[in-house]
Design a protein around this motif. Structure first.
Motif, PDB file in Angstrom:
ATOM      1  N   ILE A  33     -10.837 -71.259   5.700  1.00 58.63           N
ATOM      2  CA  ILE A  33     -10.711 -72.273   4.653  1.00 58.63           C
ATOM      3  C   ILE A  33     -11.395 -73.562   5.093  1.00 58.63           C
ATOM      4  CG2 ILE A  33      -9.094 -73.599   3.233  1.00 58.63           C
ATOM      5  CD1 ILE A  33      -6.993 -71.441   3.779  1.00 58.63           C
ATOM      6  N   VAL A  34     -12.163 -74.169   4.187  1.00 57.58           N
ATOM      7  CA  VAL A  34     -12.717 -75.502   4.369  1.00 57.58           C
ATOM      8  C   VAL A  34     -12.179 -76.376   3.244  1.00 57.58           C
ATOM      9  CG1 VAL A  34     -14.796 -76.931   4.415  1.00 57.58           C
ATOM     10  CG2 VAL A  34     -14.820 -74.670   5.482  1.00 57.58           C
ATOM     11  N   ILE A  35     -11.606 -77.530   3.614  1.00 54.05           N
ATOM     12  CA  ILE A  35     -10.978 -78.419   2.634  1.00 54.05           C
ATOM     13  C   ILE A  35     -11.785 -79.704   2.509  1.00 54.05           C
ATOM     14  CG2 ILE A  35      -8.931 -79.819   2.128  1.00 54.05           C
ATOM     15  CD1 ILE A  35      -7.290 -77.692   3.608  1.00 54.05           C
ATOM     16  N   VAL A  36     -12.032 -80.129   1.269  1.00 55.37           N
ATOM     17  CA  VAL A  36     -12.603 -81.440   0.975  1.00 55.37           C
ATOM     18  C   VAL A  36     -11.486 -82.249   0.317  1.00 55.37           C
ATOM     19  CG1 VAL A  36     -14.406 -82.707  -0.225  1.00 55.37           C
ATOM     20  CG2 VAL A  36     -14.879 -80.409   0.675  1.00 55.37           C
ATOM     21  N   ALA A  37     -11.016 -83.285   1.014  1.00 57.52           N
ATOM     22  CA  ALA A  37      -9.774 -83.958   0.615  1.00 57.52           C
ATOM     23  C   ALA A  37      -9.861 -84.629  -0.749  1.00 57.52           C
ATOM     24  CB  ALA A  37      -9.387 -84.986   1.676  1.00 57.52           C
TER      25      ALA A  37
END
Length: 310
Positions: free
Chosen positions: A112-116
């Motif tokens: 998972i990659v999260i962009v806040a």
């Protein structure tokens, strides 16, 4: 499910993301392009997932967070409201709604990659504005997908108000600030997070017990290390030794949001006055059912599905 008047209150302070989920045979190596099989766009974010889980599993829930003034934000807010979650403390910020890019492989593991995005706009001042939401709850849940000073403010406010405080330290990249741990009643990391918090290897339940003991020695009252299919290693205040609660045996399809389901179910049970052991076993049953179907929030079961009654 009981009416809102009789359901116990849980407040969730945290993130809301739109999850962009691709399924592929395996996770890609650096620089590699893989052909995916399916794609879906579903509501997620640890805060949102845990709020939905607590609501479906028997609690009256309030969500404190921030979404963007965009289509994703509108959709996420509407989804929470459809679950009966109070969104009076869910603000609309200037940044775009947060997103999570998720790849799920054939072994049901994910990356998972999260962009806040707007999750970064939840501030200590946001916590102060909505302190009545915390005051009305029995249990307050936080995670680490909002700014650290905001999480600390929420933990401190909940402690000052005498609430049961749960921290899911995800994503964890290193030890928590020392002054956080005494604010926490239940610290609930997975094995990777427990290793990051302590610097100790966490490959076995015995390792998890050692990491939990170190976290308790540093100030956390109770530590539950979730170990996926192996269960939950619980190191509790007043207990002579750690206890391994074995997980129900199921065929996993997608592990996304399993931990969030566990935390939401655990919090809902604590808010209703259940014992810690009862809350752990209930939450494990909910998490086990969630991994048998795809998606984050779509996979979270209801209390009725578990055969539980109020």
């Amino acid at each position: 499910m009981a009416s809102n008047e009789t359901r116990s209150r849980v407040a969730v302070v945290g993130s809301l993301n739109m999850d962009l989920v691709a399924r592929a045979p395996r996770l890609p190596h650096p620089g590699e392009t893989l052909a995916g099989r399916t794609f879906a766009q579903v509501a997620g974010g640890k805060g949102g997932n845990q709020a939905v889980a607590a609501a479906r599993l028997g609690a009256q829930v309030s969500m404190l967070g921030c979404v963007g003034a965009d289509g994703n934000g509108v959709q996420l807010r509407a989804g929470l409201e459809a679950e009966g979650i109070d969104c009076a403390a869910l603000e609309t910020g200037k940044a775009a709604t947060g997103v999570a890019l998720i790849i799920v492989d054939d072994a049901s593991q994910n990356a998972i990659v999260i962009v806040a995005g707007s999750n970064g706009e939840v501030t200590p001042e946001t916590i102060a504005r909505h302190e009545p939401v915390l005051a009305a709850a029995e249990v307050v849940i936080c995670q680490l997908e909002t700014p650290p000073d905001t999480v600390r403010a929420a933990l401190a406010a909940a402690r000052r108000l005498g609430k049961t405080v749960i921290l899911n330290p995800a994503p964890a990249t290193g030890p928590l600030p020392a002054d956080w741990l005494p604010l926490i009643d239940y610290l609930i990391p997975n094995e990777l997070e427990a290793a990051a918090l302590t610097g100790l290897p966490v490959d076995t339940p015995e390792d998890a017990a050692k990491a939990a003991a170190a976290l308790r020695a540093a100030g956390a009252r109770n530590v539950l290390v979730t170990l996926g299919a192996r269960g939950v290693q619980a190191t509790l205040d007043g207990a002579a030794a750690a206890t391994l609660y074995e997980a129900p045996k199921v065929k996993a399809v997608d592990t996304t949001a399993a931990g969030d389901t566990f935390i939401g179910g655990f919090a809902a049970q604590l808010a209703q006055g259940a014992s810690v052991e009862t809350a752990i076993r209930f939450a494990q049953r909910a998490a086990a059912l969630s991994v048998t179907r795809p998606g984050a929030q779509p996979s979270i079961p209801t209390r009725a599905e578990l055969g539980a009654s109020d």
